[in-house]
Design a protein around this motif. Structure first.
Motif, short mmCIF file in Angstrom:
data_model
loop_
_atom_site.label_atom_id
_atom_site.label_comp_id
_atom_site.label_asym_id
_atom_site.label_seq_id
_atom_site.Cartn_x
_atom_site.Cartn_y
_atom_site.Cartn_z
N VAL A 67 0.85 -1.19 0.00
CA VAL A 67 0.00 0.00 0.00
C VAL A 67 0.89 1.23 0.00
CG1 VAL A 67 -0.16 0.08 2.52
CG2 VAL A 67 -2.00 1.06 1.13
N GLN A 68 0.38 2.31 -0.55
CA GLN A 68 1.13 3.57 -0.54
C GLN A 68 1.00 4.24 0.81
OE1 GLN A 68 -0.30 5.89 -3.90
NE2 GLN A 68 1.36 5.12 -5.19
N ALA A 69 1.96 5.05 1.13
CA ALA A 69 1.91 5.83 2.37
C ALA A 69 0.62 6.63 2.41
CB ALA A 69 3.12 6.74 2.47
N LEU A 126 -1.06 4.81 6.96
CA LEU A 126 0.14 3.99 7.02
C LEU A 126 1.37 4.76 6.58
CD1 LEU A 126 -1.42 0.67 5.80
CD2 LEU A 126 -0.12 0.94 7.92
N LYS A 127 2.48 4.43 7.23
CA LYS A 127 3.77 5.07 6.96
C LYS A 127 4.77 4.02 6.50
CE LYS A 127 2.93 8.19 10.88
NZ LYS A 127 3.46 8.67 12.18
N THR A 140 3.73 -4.00 3.41
CA THR A 140 4.74 -3.13 2.82
C THR A 140 4.11 -1.79 2.47
OG1 THR A 140 5.90 -5.04 1.90
CG2 THR A 140 6.46 -2.87 1.01
N VAL A 141 4.68 -0.72 3.00
CA VAL A 141 4.17 0.61 2.74
C VAL A 141 5.20 1.38 1.93
CG1 VAL A 141 3.23 2.71 3.75
CG2 VAL A 141 2.94 0.53 4.94
N SER A 142 4.83 1.77 0.74
CA SER A 142 5.75 2.49 -0.13
C SER A 142 5.63 3.99 0.09
CB SER A 142 5.47 2.15 -1.59
OG SER A 142 4.16 2.56 -1.95
#
Length: 120
Positions: free
Chosen positions: A12-14, A86-87, A117-119
């Motif tokens: 997921v993206q930040a 999310l960070k 996993t956070v991009s």
């Protein structure tokens, strides 16, 4: 036999959200507290959140307070971890855990883990 099976991890993206699920068998939430831990590469496993139905208590690590919410569906014997805002530093393998005598007890059973996993 106590078993825990996590699901819901992913990429997921930040700033995004994910909801992790932990399907439990072999016990009920009246008898066990259930929590979430995480382990990032090269770091020690750390507690994220825990909830105890027997006394109604919940705990959150300072790093996730206000962003993560633990909840349970007793009918499905499933615990959830809703993760918002999310960070990248939330990237880790997330593990579900059961505690026989409350959140301050030693972990009695672990799930297999699910990758988050956070991009940036």
């Amino acid at each position: 036999e106590v078993q825990l099976v996590e699901s819901g991890g992913g990429l997921v993206q930040a700033g995004g959200s994910l909801r992790l699920s932990c399907a439990a068998s072999g016990f009920t939430f009246d008898d066990y507290a259930v929590g979430w831990f995480r382990q990032a590469p090269g770091k020690e496993r750390e507690g994220v959140s825990c909830a105890s139905s027997s006394d109604g208590t919940t705990y959150y690590a300072d790093s996730v307070k206000g962003r993560f919410t633990i909840s349970s569906d007793n009918a499905k014997n499933t615990v959830y971890l809703q993760m918002n805002s999310l960070k990248p530093e939330d990237t880790a393998v997330y593990y579900c855990a059961a505690f026989r005598y409350g959140c301050d007890d030693f972990v009695s059973s672990w799930g297999q883990g699910t990758q988050v996993t956070v991009s940036a």
